[in-house]
Enzyme design. Structure first.
Site, mmCIF file in Angstrom:
data_model
loop_
_atom_site.group_PDB
_atom_site.id
_atom_site.type_symbol
_atom_site.label_atom_id
_atom_site.label_comp_id
_atom_site.label_asym_id
_atom_site.label_seq_id
_atom_site.Cartn_x
_atom_site.Cartn_y
_atom_site.Cartn_z
ATOM 1 N N CYS A 1 80.372 1.525 -5.948
ATOM 2 C CA CYS A 1 79.189 0.902 -5.331
ATOM 3 C C CYS A 1 77.981 1.824 -5.448
ATOM 4 O O CYS A 1 76.861 1.370 -5.700
ATOM 5 C CB CYS A 1 79.437 0.601 -3.851
ATOM 6 S SG CYS A 1 80.776 -0.550 -3.548
ATOM 7 N N CYS B 1 82.254 3.620 -0.907
ATOM 8 C CA CYS B 1 82.730 3.106 -2.201
ATOM 9 C C CYS B 1 82.011 3.794 -3.365
ATOM 10 O O CYS B 1 80.808 3.629 -3.537
ATOM 11 C CB CYS B 1 82.486 1.591 -2.212
ATOM 12 S SG CYS B 1 82.585 0.819 -3.830
#
Length: 103
Positions: free
Chosen positions: A32, A29
Site C-alpha cells: 500500500c 501494509c
C-alpha cells in the site's frame, strides 16, 4: 488534484458521479505504501478522474461490503457503479490505461 480521504459515511457520495478510483489501504501494509505515491502522481495528471483513499482499519464497513480481502485494492466506479477492481501494486501506466477505458 489531491487524493481525498473517504470514509464509510462519505464513500457513496464521494464516488457517485463520473469516474472515480478508490485506493483501499492500511498504514501497516507495505505494498500500500508503494501504491500510494503512484495514485498521488496520477491524481495530478488525470484531472478528469476523482481519486479517493480509504483506510480499511478505520472504515471496516465499505471494504466488507465490496468483499475486499487483500490490500491494496483499487476500485474503479463510473457514475456510482463498480466497473473494475484490481488487487495489488500497479504501475502508473497500468492504472492510466485502466482508467482511460472508462473516460
Amino acid at each position: 488534484m489531491a487524493v481525498a480521504e473517504t470514509t464509510d459515511q462519505t464513500f457513496k457520495k464521494d464516488t457517485a458521479t463520473g469516474v472515480t478510483l478508490t485506493d483501499f489501504w492500511a498504514t501497516w501494509c507495505g505494498p500500500c505504501r508503494m501504491q500510494s505515491p503512484v495514485v498521488e502522481q496520477l491524481s495530478e495528471e488525470m484531472t478528469n478522474v476523482t481519486f479517493n483513499k480509504m483506510d480499511v482499519d478505520q472504515n471496516p464497513n465499505t471494504p466488507q461490503e465490496f468483499g475486499i480481502m487483500s490490500i491494496p485494492t483499487l476500485v474503479v466506479k463510473k457514475d456510482g457503479q463498480v466497473v473494475d477492481t484490481i488487487v495489488g501494486y500497479h504501475s502508473k501506466e497500468q492504472l492510466s490505461q485502466l482508467l482511460n477505458q472508462y473516460l
